[in-house]
Motif scaffolding. Structure first.
Motif, short mmCIF file in Angstrom:
data_model
loop_
_atom_site.label_atom_id
_atom_site.label_comp_id
_atom_site.label_asym_id
_atom_site.label_seq_id
_atom_site.Cartn_x
_atom_site.Cartn_y
_atom_site.Cartn_z
N THR A 104 54.60 48.63 37.50
CA THR A 104 55.56 47.75 38.42
C THR A 104 54.57 46.48 38.64
O THR A 104 55.59 45.04 38.68
CB THR A 104 55.46 48.34 39.90
OG1 THR A 104 57.01 49.47 39.15
CG2 THR A 104 55.99 47.58 40.82
N THR A 105 53.38 46.61 38.69
CA THR A 105 52.78 45.47 38.59
C THR A 105 52.54 44.21 37.57
O THR A 105 53.01 43.48 37.56
CB THR A 105 51.30 45.99 39.36
OG1 THR A 105 51.80 46.31 40.97
CG2 THR A 105 50.40 44.63 39.47
N THR A 106 52.24 45.01 36.02
CA THR A 106 52.42 43.89 35.68
C THR A 106 53.76 43.60 34.96
O THR A 106 53.58 42.55 34.77
CB THR A 106 51.52 45.39 34.23
OG1 THR A 106 52.53 46.45 33.95
CG2 THR A 106 50.64 45.28 34.09
N LYS A 107 54.75 44.23 35.30
CA LYS A 107 56.39 43.72 35.48
C LYS A 107 56.08 43.10 36.05
O LYS A 107 56.92 41.48 35.45
CB LYS A 107 57.05 44.69 35.23
CG LYS A 107 57.27 45.52 34.22
CD LYS A 107 58.61 46.33 34.25
CE LYS A 107 59.98 46.54 34.04
NZ LYS A 107 61.16 46.99 34.42
N GLY A 108 56.18 42.69 37.54
CA GLY A 108 56.18 41.79 38.30
C GLY A 108 54.94 40.59 38.07
O GLY A 108 55.60 39.67 38.79
N GLU A 109 54.17 40.94 37.28
CA GLU A 109 53.22 39.58 36.93
C GLU A 109 53.51 38.67 35.88
O GLU A 109 52.82 37.74 35.89
CB GLU A 109 51.74 39.48 38.06
CG GLU A 109 51.85 40.43 39.51
CD GLU A 109 50.30 40.26 39.91
OE1 GLU A 109 50.41 39.78 41.38
OE2 GLU A 109 49.72 40.65 39.64
N ILE A 110 53.86 39.97 34.52
CA ILE A 110 53.38 39.02 33.32
C ILE A 110 55.01 39.08 32.82
O ILE A 110 54.42 38.52 31.98
CB ILE A 110 52.69 39.96 32.36
CG1 ILE A 110 51.03 40.53 33.33
CG2 ILE A 110 51.96 39.53 31.24
CD1 ILE A 110 49.95 41.27 32.19
#
Length: 242
Positions: free
Chosen positions: A100-106
């Motif tokens: 979720t974080t890597t999708k949201g930030e990358i």
């Protein structure tokens, strides 16, 4: 009116740093298309051009480009301020929250930039403003940021590549690395033990504000920064200097 005549797309504009940038850009004369996943956060912005979209999907990124194309036929500034982040210690971080974080930030930065690239190239003098983080440079004791550091470290590296590929096309790309900044999201941590570690690293006597970041974003989006690309600007009260 340092951005007069500029057409700016600002993601994550519903709250926090993205919102402060969108409002400052309007005040500096830019036409702004504000985008956020939460339509409620967009309602009170001063710009009439608003779009609710999930920028972790190709569809959302494409919708944003179509909105910019419909409004202006092009764009001069892209501010990638949208992000989704989950915090947990390494031992407790599950794969779903990490992704979720890597999708949201990358993914969001890649998808939006890829989709916007032709419009920025057509500008001939475009600027991309990304967001890395102080946490892309140093670890902070007490902040369980394994996913966040991965995401923002990637944005830091991606920005350099955008600058390299964009240079011949008249596209500049830079990143801003904020330290702890007071926003709606971070305000809930002001009375936690983490803040002792945050304040201990500051060289100035206060925490950062979203408006502090917005002033730097104005410079990077303006023609004043015409010789600036591939750079990362730490704005953290001196926290990463020692």
């Amino acid at each position: 009116m340092r951005l007069a005549g500029k057409r700016a797309v600002v993601t994550g504009a519903g709250r926090g740093i993205g919102r402060a940038i969108a409002e400052r850009y309007v005040a500096e004369g830019a036409e702004v298309l504000a985008c956020d996943i939460d339509p409620g956060g967009l309602k009170t912005l001063s710009t009439p051009r608003r779009l609710a979209a999930d920028l972790t999907s190709e569809t959302g990124a494409d919708d944003l480009v179509q909105a910019a194309r419909a409004a202006w036929g092009g764009a001069d500034i892209l501010v990638n301020a949208a992000a989704i982040v989950r915090f947990a210690p390494i031992a407790d971080m599950n794969l779903a929250d990490f992704h979720t974080t890597t999708k949201g930030e990358i993914d969001s930065v890649f998808l939006v930039t890829r989709a916007m690239w032709p419009l920025l190239e057509a500008s001939g003098a475009a600027s991309i403003v990304n967001f890395s983080s102080a946490n892309a440079h140093v670890a902070l004791d007490g902040l369980p940021a394994i996913a966040h550091t991965a995401g923002k470290g990637a944005v830091l590296a991606m920005t350099r590549q955008m600058a390299m590929e964009g240079g011949p096309l008249g596209i500049r790309a830079n990143s801003i690395a904020p330290g702890f900044t007071i926003t709606e999201e971070t305000s809930q941590h002001l009375d936690t033990p983490l803040m002792k570690n945050v304040r201990a690293k500051l060289m100035v006597g206060r925490l950062g504000t979203a408006e502090d970041i917005a002033h730097l974003a104005v410079y990077l989006g303006s023609d004043e920064a015409g010789y600036v690309t591939g750079a990362d600007f730490r704005i953290d009260g001196g926290a990463t200097a020692w």
